[in-house]
Scaffold this motif. Structure first.
Motif, PDB file in Angstrom:
ATOM      1  N   LEU A  19       0.868  -1.166   0.000  1.00  0.00           N
ATOM      2  CA  LEU A  19       0.000   0.000   0.000  1.00  0.00           C
ATOM      3  C   LEU A  19       0.908   1.220   0.000  1.00  0.00           C
ATOM      4  N   LEU A  20       0.683   2.164  -0.913  1.00  0.00           N
ATOM      5  CA  LEU A  20       1.518   3.363  -1.037  1.00  0.00           C
ATOM      6  C   LEU A  20       0.796   4.555  -0.412  1.00  0.00           C
ATOM      7  N   VAL A  21       1.460   5.230   0.529  1.00  0.00           N
ATOM      8  CA  VAL A  21       0.847   6.376   1.212  1.00  0.00           C
ATOM      9  C   VAL A  21       1.770   7.581   1.082  1.00  0.00           C
ATOM     10  N   ASP A  22       1.362   8.556   0.286  1.00  0.00           N
ATOM     11  CA  ASP A  22       2.157   9.771   0.077  1.00  0.00           C
ATOM     12  C   ASP A  22       1.228  10.844  -0.477  1.00  0.00           C
ATOM     13  N   ASP A  23       1.393  12.083  -0.017  1.00  0.00           N
ATOM     14  CA  ASP A  23       0.483  13.143  -0.466  1.00  0.00           C
ATOM     15  C   ASP A  23       0.865  13.725  -1.812  1.00  0.00           C
ATOM     16  N   HIS A  24       1.986  13.306  -2.413  1.00  0.00           N
ATOM     17  CA  HIS A  24       2.388  13.808  -3.724  1.00  0.00           C
ATOM     18  C   HIS A  24       2.047  12.775  -4.806  1.00  0.00           C
ATOM     19  N   PRO A  25       1.125  13.109  -5.714  1.00  0.00           N
ATOM     20  CA  PRO A  25       0.734  12.158  -6.759  1.00  0.00           C
ATOM     21  C   PRO A  25       1.908  11.676  -7.602  1.00  0.00           C
ATOM     22  N   VAL A  26       2.862  12.560  -7.883  1.00  0.00           N
ATOM     23  CA  VAL A  26       3.984  12.160  -8.729  1.00  0.00           C
ATOM     24  C   VAL A  26       4.850  11.105  -8.024  1.00  0.00           C
ATOM     25  N   VAL A  27       4.956  11.197  -6.702  1.00  0.00           N
ATOM     26  CA  VAL A  27       5.715  10.197  -5.947  1.00  0.00           C
ATOM     27  C   VAL A  27       4.992   8.867  -5.983  1.00  0.00           C
ATOM     28  N   ARG A  28       3.674   8.887  -5.766  1.00  0.00           N
ATOM     29  CA  ARG A  28       2.898   7.643  -5.813  1.00  0.00           C
ATOM     30  C   ARG A  28       2.962   7.014  -7.197  1.00  0.00           C
ATOM     31  N   ASP A  29       2.863   7.851  -8.229  1.00  0.00           N
ATOM     32  CA  ASP A  29       2.930   7.329  -9.599  1.00  0.00           C
ATOM     33  C   ASP A  29       4.282   6.657  -9.852  1.00  0.00           C
ATOM     34  N   GLY A  30       5.354   7.303  -9.388  1.00  0.00           N
ATOM     35  CA  GLY A  30       6.685   6.749  -9.586  1.00  0.00           C
ATOM     36  C   GLY A  30       6.870   5.434  -8.850  1.00  0.00           C
ATOM     37  N   LEU A  31       6.398   5.381  -7.606  1.00  0.00           N
ATOM     38  CA  LEU A  31       6.519   4.152  -6.830  1.00  0.00           C
ATOM     39  C   LEU A  31       5.695   3.026  -7.429  1.00  0.00           C
ATOM     40  N   CYS A  84      -3.001   5.977  -1.277  1.00  0.00           N
ATOM     41  CA  CYS A  84      -3.786   7.085  -0.743  1.00  0.00           C
ATOM     42  C   CYS A  84      -2.850   8.237  -0.397  1.00  0.00           C
ATOM     43  N   SER A  85      -3.429   9.383  -0.029  1.00  0.00           N
ATOM     44  CA  SER A  85      -2.627  10.599   0.118  1.00  0.00           C
ATOM     45  C   SER A  85      -2.573  11.148   1.536  1.00  0.00           C
ATOM     46  N   SER A  86      -3.082  10.402   2.522  1.00  0.00           N
ATOM     47  CA  SER A  86      -3.060  10.913   3.894  1.00  0.00           C
ATOM     48  C   SER A  86      -2.989   9.778   4.896  1.00  0.00           C
ATOM     49  N   ARG A  88      -8.439  -2.674   5.353  1.00  0.00           N
ATOM     50  CA  ARG A  88      -9.324  -3.305   4.363  1.00  0.00           C
ATOM     51  C   ARG A  88      -8.550  -4.140   3.346  1.00  0.00           C
ATOM     52  N   LEU A  89      -7.421  -3.625   2.857  1.00  0.00           N
ATOM     53  CA  LEU A  89      -6.656  -4.324   1.819  1.00  0.00           C
ATOM     54  C   LEU A  89      -5.706  -5.375   2.380  1.00  0.00           C
ATOM     55  N   ASP A  90      -5.294  -5.213   3.648  1.00  0.00           N
ATOM     56  CA  ASP A  90      -4.391  -6.148   4.326  1.00  0.00           C
ATOM     57  C   ASP A  90      -3.101  -6.397   3.542  1.00  0.00           C
ATOM     58  N   PRO A  91      -2.331  -5.335   3.233  1.00  0.00           N
ATOM     59  CA  PRO A  91      -1.070  -5.526   2.503  1.00  0.00           C
ATOM     60  C   PRO A  91       0.012  -6.106   3.415  1.00  0.00           C
ATOM     61  N   ASP A  92       1.053  -6.646   2.813  1.00  0.00           N
ATOM     62  CA  ASP A  92       2.200  -7.104   3.600  1.00  0.00           C
ATOM     63  C   ASP A  92       2.991  -5.907   4.140  1.00  0.00           C
ATOM     64  N   VAL A  93       3.134  -4.881   3.296  1.00  0.00           N
ATOM     65  CA  VAL A  93       3.945  -3.714   3.645  1.00  0.00           C
ATOM     66  C   VAL A  93       3.218  -2.428   3.263  1.00  0.00           C
ATOM     67  N   VAL A  94       3.259  -1.451   4.172  1.00  0.00           N
ATOM     68  CA  VAL A  94       2.767  -0.104   3.872  1.00  0.00           C
ATOM     69  C   VAL A  94       3.979   0.803   3.728  1.00  0.00           C
ATOM     70  N   LEU A  95       4.139   1.432   2.561  1.00  0.00           N
ATOM     71  CA  LEU A  95       5.178   2.446   2.367  1.00  0.00           C
ATOM     72  C   LEU A  95       4.572   3.781   2.788  1.00  0.00           C
ATOM     73  N   MET A  96       5.043   4.324   3.909  1.00  0.00           N
ATOM     74  CA  MET A  96       4.374   5.452   4.560  1.00  0.00           C
ATOM     75  C   MET A  96       5.224   6.713   4.581  1.00  0.00           C
ATOM     76  N   ASP A  97       4.693   7.786   3.984  1.00  0.00           N
ATOM     77  CA  ASP A  97       5.311   9.093   4.153  1.00  0.00           C
ATOM     78  C   ASP A  97       4.932   9.595   5.544  1.00  0.00           C
ATOM     79  N   LEU A  98       5.624  10.612   6.054  1.00  0.00           N
ATOM     80  CA  LEU A  98       5.343  11.087   7.405  1.00  0.00           C
ATOM     81  C   LEU A  98       4.540  12.374   7.449  1.00  0.00           C
ATOM     82  N   ARG A  99       5.021  13.404   6.758  1.00  0.00           N
ATOM     83  CA  ARG A  99       4.365  14.705   6.849  1.00  0.00           C
ATOM     84  C   ARG A  99       3.370  14.865   5.717  1.00  0.00           C
ATOM     85  N   MET A 100       2.090  14.697   6.082  1.00  0.00           N
ATOM     86  CA  MET A 100       1.005  14.787   5.097  1.00  0.00           C
ATOM     87  C   MET A 100      -0.159  15.558   5.709  1.00  0.00           C
ATOM     88  N   PRO A 101      -0.936  16.247   4.878  1.00  0.00           N
ATOM     89  CA  PRO A 101      -2.140  16.886   5.390  1.00  0.00           C
ATOM     90  C   PRO A 101      -3.186  15.825   5.719  1.00  0.00           C
TER      91      PRO A 101
END
Length: 213
Positions: A7-19, A35-37, A47-60
């Motif tokens: 699961l990719l969590v980052d508030d920047h769409p370009v970062v999520r797209d790249g990942l 998701c972005s927050s 809900r998705l139960d991923p193995d790993v969440v890639l989590m950004d820290l500072r997000m709105p």
């Protein structure tokens, strides 16, 4: 071999797209969602139960540390690998204390990121080399007395902790009680001069007790 789900969590769409593009193109990974927050991350991870969440820290709308703490509180199976541009103590320590399995900076090379995700999925603590020494200094208590070494059983317990094994699972594997596991862990913490599991694993790798992460 089953793919590692993400699961990719980052508030920047370009970062999520790249990942997403990076992991979709690499064998052995499946991106389940993004998701972005931090607020959205908790519900989506459960809900998705991923193995790993890639989590950004500072997000709105909810930061990463709060999301990690909530996932930990609700018993999520997913392991969290923080992926951020911030390497200050005010960011790293709260994230690790909240329950993050690892902490990596966004400038990490592609192969290092893949390796970190694999290690995180396996329950091993992953810390970016750029912040490892700072984190170790911050999480350590007073230096352990010279000559205090871990017993064979304490090393076994620490190795199982490094694999992400719970106290109950350790007790079952070693044919001992959970109370005995807690006692061994208390001795490990005291000898390594740390206060929690993540710090014990970090120091274990730093001192070569656990080999290489």
């Amino acid at each position: 071999m089953t793919d590692i789900t993400l699961l990719l969590v980052d508030d920047h769409p370009v970062v999520r797209d790249g990942l997403r593009a990076m992991f979709t193109a690499a064998p052995g990974f499946t991106v389940l969602g993004e998701c972005s927050s931090g607020a959205a991350a908790t519900g989506l991870a459960l809900r998705l139960d991923p193995d790993v969440v890639l989590m950004d820290l500072r997000m709105p709308e909810g930061n990463g540390v709060d999301a990690i703490a909530e996932l930990t509180r609700r018993g999520s199976r997913a392991r969290v690998l923080v992926l951020t541009t911030y390497d200050t103590d005010t960011d790293t320590i709260p994230a690790i204390e909240a329950g993050a399995t690892g902490y990596l900076l966004k400038d990490a090379p592609r192969e290092e990121l893949f390796a970190a995700v694999r290690a995180t999925a396996a329950g091993r603590t992953v810390v970016s080399p750029a912040i490892a020494s700072r984190l170790l200094s911050a999480v350590r208590g007073p230096a352990a007395p010279i000559g205090e070494t871990l017993s064979a059983r304490e090393r076994e317990v620490l190795a199982l902790v490094a694999r992400g094994t719970s106290n109950r699972e350790i007790a079952t594997e070693l044919f001992i009680s959970e109370a005995t596991v807690k006692t061994h862990l208390s001795h490990v913490y005291g000898k390594l001069g740390v206060k929690d599991r993540a710090a014990a694993v970090a120091v274990g790798y730093d001192r070569g007790i656990l080999g290489r992460p």
